[in-house]
Design a protein around this motif. Structure first.
Motif, PDB file in Angstrom:
ATOM      1  N   HIS A  11     -17.976 -50.815  86.653  1.00 16.56           N
ATOM      2  CA  HIS A  11     -18.777 -50.546  85.459  1.00 16.56           C
ATOM      3  C   HIS A  11     -18.753 -49.057  85.083  1.00 16.56           C
ATOM      4  N   THR A  12     -18.827 -48.164  86.103  1.00 19.12           N
ATOM      5  CA  THR A  12     -18.907 -46.722  85.809  1.00 19.12           C
ATOM      6  C   THR A  12     -17.608 -46.233  85.185  1.00 19.12           C
ATOM      7  N   HIS A  13     -16.487 -46.637  85.764  1.00 16.86           N
ATOM      8  CA  HIS A  13     -15.203 -46.175  85.220  1.00 16.86           C
ATOM      9  C   HIS A  13     -14.929 -46.781  83.843  1.00 16.86           C
ATOM     10  N   LEU A  59      -5.838 -44.714  85.934  1.00 20.13           N
ATOM     11  CA  LEU A  59      -6.760 -45.741  86.424  1.00 20.13           C
ATOM     12  C   LEU A  59      -5.974 -46.714  87.286  1.00 20.13           C
ATOM     13  N   LEU A  60      -6.439 -46.865  88.532  1.00 14.31           N
ATOM     14  CA  LEU A  60      -5.775 -47.763  89.472  1.00 14.31           C
ATOM     15  C   LEU A  60      -6.754 -48.887  89.775  1.00 14.31           C
ATOM     16  N   SER A  61      -6.410 -50.094  89.392  1.00 17.53           N
ATOM     17  CA  SER A  61      -7.340 -51.210  89.641  1.00 17.53           C
ATOM     18  C   SER A  61      -6.568 -52.415  90.148  1.00 17.53           C
ATOM     19  N   TYR A 103     -17.806 -58.493  84.092  1.00 14.85           N
ATOM     20  CA  TYR A 103     -19.126 -57.900  83.866  1.00 14.85           C
ATOM     21  C   TYR A 103     -20.149 -58.829  84.529  1.00 14.85           C
ATOM     22  N   SER A 104     -20.788 -58.289  85.599  1.00 13.86           N
ATOM     23  CA  SER A 104     -21.602 -59.149  86.463  1.00 13.86           C
ATOM     24  C   SER A 104     -22.788 -59.793  85.744  1.00 13.86           C
ATOM     25  N   GLY A 105     -23.350 -59.096  84.763  1.00 11.68           N
ATOM     26  CA  GLY A 105     -24.511 -59.635  84.064  1.00 11.68           C
ATOM     27  C   GLY A 105     -24.233 -60.989  83.418  1.00 11.68           C
ATOM     28  N   LEU A 110     -21.794 -63.147  84.529  1.00 12.95           N
ATOM     29  CA  LEU A 110     -21.096 -64.083  85.432  1.00 12.95           C
ATOM     30  C   LEU A 110     -21.811 -65.425  85.590  1.00 12.95           C
ATOM     31  N   PRO A 111     -23.149 -65.397  85.819  1.00 13.67           N
ATOM     32  CA  PRO A 111     -23.819 -66.701  85.923  1.00 13.67           C
ATOM     33  C   PRO A 111     -23.591 -67.551  84.664  1.00 13.67           C
ATOM     34  N   GLY A 112     -23.538 -66.875  83.513  1.00  7.47           N
ATOM     35  CA  GLY A 112     -23.295 -67.593  82.255  1.00  7.47           C
ATOM     36  C   GLY A 112     -21.895 -68.187  82.199  1.00  7.47           C
ATOM     37  N   GLU A 169      -3.661 -52.457  94.235  1.00  5.62           N
ATOM     38  CA  GLU A 169      -4.859 -52.384  95.072  1.00  5.62           C
ATOM     39  C   GLU A 169      -4.729 -51.260  96.101  1.00  5.62           C
ATOM     40  N   ILE A 170      -5.755 -50.443  96.210  1.00  2.00           N
ATOM     41  CA  ILE A 170      -5.742 -49.388  97.240  1.00  2.00           C
ATOM     42  C   ILE A 170      -5.855 -50.054  98.599  1.00  2.00           C
ATOM     43  N   THR A 171      -4.991 -49.653  99.512  1.00  2.00           N
ATOM     44  CA  THR A 171      -5.096 -50.201 100.875  1.00  2.00           C
ATOM     45  C   THR A 171      -5.473 -49.119 101.880  1.00  2.00           C
ATOM     46  N   ILE A 185     -13.982 -42.760  92.909  1.00  2.00           N
ATOM     47  CA  ILE A 185     -13.880 -44.118  93.465  1.00  2.00           C
ATOM     48  C   ILE A 185     -14.994 -45.001  92.910  1.00  2.00           C
ATOM     49  N   ASN A 186     -14.600 -46.122  92.316  1.00  2.00           N
ATOM     50  CA  ASN A 186     -15.579 -47.075  91.751  1.00  2.00           C
ATOM     51  C   ASN A 186     -15.029 -48.489  91.988  1.00  2.00           C
ATOM     52  N   THR A 187     -14.866 -48.800  93.282  1.00  2.00           N
ATOM     53  CA  THR A 187     -14.217 -50.071  93.656  1.00  2.00           C
ATOM     54  C   THR A 187     -15.209 -51.175  94.003  1.00  2.00           C
ATOM     55  N   GLY A 188     -16.528 -50.924  93.800  1.00  2.00           N
ATOM     56  CA  GLY A 188     -17.498 -51.982  94.037  1.00  2.00           C
ATOM     57  C   GLY A 188     -17.647 -52.316  95.511  1.00  2.00           C
ATOM     58  N   SER A 189     -18.076 -53.541  95.772  1.00  2.00           N
ATOM     59  CA  SER A 189     -18.312 -53.956  97.159  1.00  2.00           C
ATOM     60  C   SER A 189     -17.849 -55.391  97.330  1.00  2.00           C
ATOM     61  N   PRO A 224     -12.687 -52.422 103.927  1.00  2.00           N
ATOM     62  CA  PRO A 224     -12.428 -51.801 105.230  1.00  2.00           C
ATOM     63  C   PRO A 224     -11.755 -50.427 105.165  1.00  2.00           C
ATOM     64  N   TRP A 225     -10.988 -50.137 104.081  1.00  2.00           N
ATOM     65  CA  TRP A 225     -10.229 -48.883 104.056  1.00  2.00           C
ATOM     66  C   TRP A 225     -11.094 -47.628 104.006  1.00  2.00           C
ATOM     67  N   THR A 226     -12.355 -47.751 103.603  1.00  2.00           N
ATOM     68  CA  THR A 226     -13.201 -46.543 103.527  1.00  2.00           C
ATOM     69  C   THR A 226     -13.462 -45.976 104.932  1.00  2.00           C
ATOM     70  N   ARG A 260     -27.841 -52.127  95.449  1.00  2.00           N
ATOM     71  CA  ARG A 260     -26.474 -52.238  94.926  1.00  2.00           C
ATOM     72  C   ARG A 260     -26.498 -53.184  93.728  1.00  2.00           C
ATOM     73  N   CYS A 261     -26.692 -52.589  92.557  1.00  2.00           N
ATOM     74  CA  CYS A 261     -26.692 -53.404  91.348  1.00  2.00           C
ATOM     75  C   CYS A 261     -26.066 -52.620  90.200  1.00  2.00           C
ATOM     76  N   GLY A 262     -25.605 -53.387  89.227  1.00  2.00           N
ATOM     77  CA  GLY A 262     -24.825 -52.813  88.143  1.00  2.00           C
ATOM     78  C   GLY A 262     -25.578 -51.769  87.332  1.00  2.00           C
TER      79      GLY A 262
HETATM   80  C1  FAD Z   1     -23.184 -63.232  90.544  1.00  2.00           C
HETATM   81  C2  FAD Z   1     -23.639 -61.812  90.443  1.00  2.00           C
HETATM   82  C3  FAD Z   1     -24.524 -61.463  89.431  1.00  2.00           C
HETATM   83  C4  FAD Z   1     -24.968 -60.157  89.320  1.00  2.00           C
HETATM   84  N1  FAD Z   1     -25.825 -59.855  88.297  1.00  2.00           N
HETATM   85  C5  FAD Z   1     -26.245 -58.602  88.153  1.00  2.00           C
HETATM   86  C6  FAD Z   1     -27.112 -58.266  87.074  1.00  2.00           C
HETATM   87  O1  FAD Z   1     -27.486 -59.110  86.258  1.00  2.00           O
HETATM   88  N2  FAD Z   1     -27.501 -56.974  86.968  1.00  2.00           N
HETATM   89  C7  FAD Z   1     -27.107 -56.017  87.857  1.00  2.00           C
HETATM   90  O2  FAD Z   1     -27.519 -54.864  87.702  1.00  2.00           O
HETATM   91  N3  FAD Z   1     -26.286 -56.293  88.877  1.00  2.00           N
HETATM   92  C8  FAD Z   1     -25.838 -57.567  89.051  1.00  2.00           C
HETATM   93  N4  FAD Z   1     -24.994 -57.866  90.102  1.00  2.00           N
HETATM   94  C9  FAD Z   1     -24.526 -56.775  91.003  1.00  2.00           C
HETATM   95  C10 FAD Z   1     -23.314 -56.126  90.373  1.00  2.00           C
HETATM   96  O3  FAD Z   1     -22.257 -57.043  90.308  1.00  2.00           O
HETATM   97  C11 FAD Z   1     -22.770 -54.945  91.133  1.00  2.00           C
HETATM   98  O4  FAD Z   1     -23.793 -54.096  91.563  1.00  2.00           O
HETATM   99  C12 FAD Z   1     -21.840 -54.164  90.204  1.00  2.00           C
HETATM  100  O5  FAD Z   1     -20.779 -54.986  89.777  1.00  2.00           O
HETATM  101  C13 FAD Z   1     -21.275 -52.944  90.884  1.00  2.00           C
HETATM  102  O6  FAD Z   1     -20.450 -52.308  89.959  1.00  2.00           O
HETATM  103  P1  FAD Z   1     -19.349 -51.287  90.376  1.00  2.00           P
HETATM  104  O7  FAD Z   1     -19.144 -50.456  89.173  1.00  2.00           O
HETATM  105  O8  FAD Z   1     -19.703 -50.600  91.633  1.00  2.00           O
HETATM  106  O9  FAD Z   1     -18.042 -52.134  90.712  1.00  2.00           O
HETATM  107  P2  FAD Z   1     -17.543 -53.583  90.298  1.00  2.00           P
HETATM  108  O10 FAD Z   1     -18.131 -54.017  89.029  1.00  2.00           O
HETATM  109  O11 FAD Z   1     -17.711 -54.455  91.489  1.00  2.00           O
HETATM  110  O12 FAD Z   1     -15.997 -53.341  90.034  1.00  2.00           O
HETATM  111  C14 FAD Z   1     -15.111 -52.876  91.011  1.00  2.00           C
HETATM  112  C15 FAD Z   1     -13.712 -52.895  90.444  1.00  2.00           C
HETATM  113  O13 FAD Z   1     -12.813 -52.254  91.343  1.00  2.00           O
HETATM  114  C16 FAD Z   1     -11.689 -53.084  91.581  1.00  2.00           C
HETATM  115  N5  FAD Z   1     -11.291 -52.894  92.980  1.00  2.00           N
HETATM  116  C17 FAD Z   1     -11.926 -53.337  94.083  1.00  2.00           C
HETATM  117  N6  FAD Z   1     -11.254 -52.989  95.189  1.00  2.00           N
HETATM  118  C18 FAD Z   1     -10.173 -52.286  94.771  1.00  2.00           C
HETATM  119  C19 FAD Z   1      -9.096 -51.661  95.454  1.00  2.00           C
HETATM  120  N7  FAD Z   1      -8.999 -51.665  96.801  1.00  2.00           N
HETATM  121  N8  FAD Z   1      -8.133 -51.036  94.729  1.00  2.00           N
HETATM  122  C20 FAD Z   1      -8.225 -51.009  93.371  1.00  2.00           C
HETATM  123  N9  FAD Z   1      -9.223 -51.603  92.682  1.00  2.00           N
HETATM  124  C21 FAD Z   1     -10.188 -52.226  93.369  1.00  2.00           C
HETATM  125  C22 FAD Z   1     -12.189 -54.509  91.332  1.00  2.00           C
HETATM  126  O14 FAD Z   1     -11.140 -55.369  91.018  1.00  2.00           O
HETATM  127  C23 FAD Z   1     -13.154 -54.288  90.184  1.00  2.00           C
HETATM  128  O15 FAD Z   1     -12.458 -54.289  88.962  1.00  2.00           O
HETATM  129  C24 FAD Z   1     -24.531 -59.175  90.242  1.00  2.00           C
HETATM  130  C25 FAD Z   1     -23.641 -59.517  91.261  1.00  2.00           C
HETATM  131  C26 FAD Z   1     -23.193 -60.822  91.361  1.00  2.00           C
HETATM  132  C27 FAD Z   1     -22.244 -61.190  92.495  1.00  2.00           C
END
Ligand code: FAD
Length: 399
Positions: A13-15, A33-35, A42-44, A46-48, A78-80, A104-108, A248-250, A293-295
């Motif tokens: 989301h941040t990137h 941008l490496l993804s 967009y997690s918000g 996803l349930p929809g 993908e970063i390894t 780094i904005n690779t989520g969890s 695991p790579w972190t 840990r939320c969006g």
């Molecule tokens: C079902 C569900 C519903 C949710 N609903 C909400 C909500 O309503 N509101 C809210 O605030 N939060 C919600 N969350 C939490 C939210 O998803 C996360 O907190 C948010 O997505 C984190 O964003 P981020 O920017 O850290 O990374 P992410 O959005 O997770 O994106 C990470 C990106 O990095 C890429 N990536 C990952 N690993 C690598 C790699 N090794 N090399 C290259 N690229 C990589 C991925 O493909 C992805 O594109 C929900 C989570 C889930 C599972």
């Protein structure tokens, strides 16, 4: 070997918001941008998507188009490994990228608290959504034909587990086989007020979703899930909605991390050990205050990251990120209703759903989304017709 100045690792989301901002205020270098995926969810919404309210393409950002519109290069890989001391990362595709600055904005991912047959986690979403359409739907039909109950066990009663459970119930609402269980050690949506927890419990009960509290999952054996205290439940499918954990790579990157492996950052979103590395969103462990840990946080960090990357590249002072104390959560009940929660405030109903829908659609309207006709096979697995569109046998079995 390819030499780059600024690498943006991961299209979270941040990137995504940073790239959007770069269209108006570019950085003094061309970022890469490496993804691991071109289409980031967009997690918000996803349930929809799971419930069939939205088409998958409505809830995905096209990172390639977004990056190119901002004058950035896009690499789908993908970063390894990351060697922070050498300013170098390697990818699954065999590339080595050198950087001067890295963000780094690779989520969890999710903690694999158990391993066993028919266990899947919600993340990565790019694996979960196709599995839903291709595997789960077929297995449910099999159980329907044999007039057997299909026990789907959701491990984790946080917002994601609860929302996905309700969305699955909605998606397969005409299935007579499906029974959904939520296993949780400390009740549902534990971070929320008592009143909100009650609203969620009522909604789950109304949908016939069974909540098993004080069930700390310990192991699985022979399609049976066991708790630490010796309780057990037979299952046909487990879905893990467990707490977030880092890739695991972190742990081997040389960056300072917390005990679980999340990257420790100071108030400037800058690594505590390497000042040319920034981290944001789920992957970052903010040292000032522990953040959920939320969006919402990932989104709010974008303007600060933009400012600080520019300042760092120009040798200027960085500005701190000040996380908000409280934020609004809108939980989708997947049936045209949603629950709002912020501190002691709570509300539920169709107006809350309309509000959530408006916020989510407004957020996504900033970004290029995949065109279904143009993406072809990339997104095709996600967009299998829903039971209501396709399967008359399920459609005709009204409850
Ligand atoms: C079902 C569900 C519903 C949710 N609903 C909400 C909500 O309503 N509101 C809210 O605030 N939060 C919600 N969350 C939490 C939210 O998803 C996360 O907190 C948010 O997505 C984190 O964003 P981020 O920017 O850290 O990374 P992410 O959005 O997770 O994106 C990470 C990106 O990095 C890429 N990536 C990952 N690993 C690598 C790699 N090794 N090399 C290259 N690229 C990589 C991925 O493909 C992805 O594109 C929900 C989570 C889930 C599972």
């Amino acid at each position: 070997m390819k030499q780059n100045t600024l690498v943006l690792a991961g299209g979270g989301h941040t990137h995504a918001l940073l790239l959007k901002a770069l269209q108006k205020q570019p950085l003094p270098c061309q970022p890469v941008l490496l993804s691991s995926t071109r289409y980031t969810p967009y997690s918000g919404m996803l349930p929809g998507v799971i419930a069939g309210v939205y088409q998958p393409e409505e809830a995905h950002i096209d990172l390639k188009v977004l990056a190119e519109n901002s004058g950035s290069e896009f690499i789908e890989d993908e970063i390894t490994t990351l060697a922070a001391d050498n300013n170098e990362l390697t990818t699954a595709g065999g590339q080595t990228l050198k950087y001067d600055a890295l963000s780094i904005n690779t989520g969890s991912t999710q903690q694999r608290v158990i391993e066993g047959p028919d266990c899947i986690s919600i993340k990565p979403v790019e694996r979960f959504l196709p599995w839903l359409s291709e595997t789960l739907q077929e297995r449910l039909k099999q159980f329907e034909r044999q007039s057997k109950t299909f026990n789907l066990v959701m491990v984790g009663g946080g917002a994601a587990g609860v929302e996905v459970a309700m969305a699955l119930k909605e998606r397969f609402r005409y299935s007579t086989a499906l029974t959904i269980h939520i296993m949780t050690s400390n009740g549902v949506v534990p971070g929320h007020s008592r009143a909100v927890r009650q609203l969620v419990n009522n909604e789950l009960a109304q949908k016939g979703i069974q909540v098993h509290t004080d069930f700390q999952v310990a192991s699985v054996s022979d399609h049976c899930i066991h708790s630490l205290s010796g309780r057990q439940l037979p299952y046909d499918q487990v879905i893990l909605a467990t707490p977030a954990c880092p890739a695991p790579w972190t742990a081997h990157s040389g960056l300072s991390t917390d005990r679980t492996g999340f990257i420790r950052v100071n108030p400037f979103l800058q690594s505590c050990s390497h000042d040319n590395v920034f981290a944001c969103g789920d992957i970052a462990a903010f040292t000032e205050t522990a953040l959920a840990r939320c969006g919402v946080y990932a989104v709010r960090q974008a303007p600060v990251l933009h400012q600080n990357l520019k300042a760092w590249l120009n040798g200027q002072a960085l500005q701190p990120y000040r996380p908000q104390q409280q934020f609004l959560s809108l939980l989708s009940c997947a049936n045209g209703r949603a629950i709002a929660s912020r501190g002691a405030f709570r509300a539920k109903g169709s107006l809350i759903w309309l509000w959530k829908n408006w916020i989510d659609k407004r957020f996504m309207a900033q970004f290029p989304t995949p065109l279904y006709d143009s993406v072809g096979s990339d997104l095709l697995p996600y967009r299998k017709p829903l039971p209501a569109e396709k399967d008359q046998s399920l459609l005709n079995k009204k409850p």
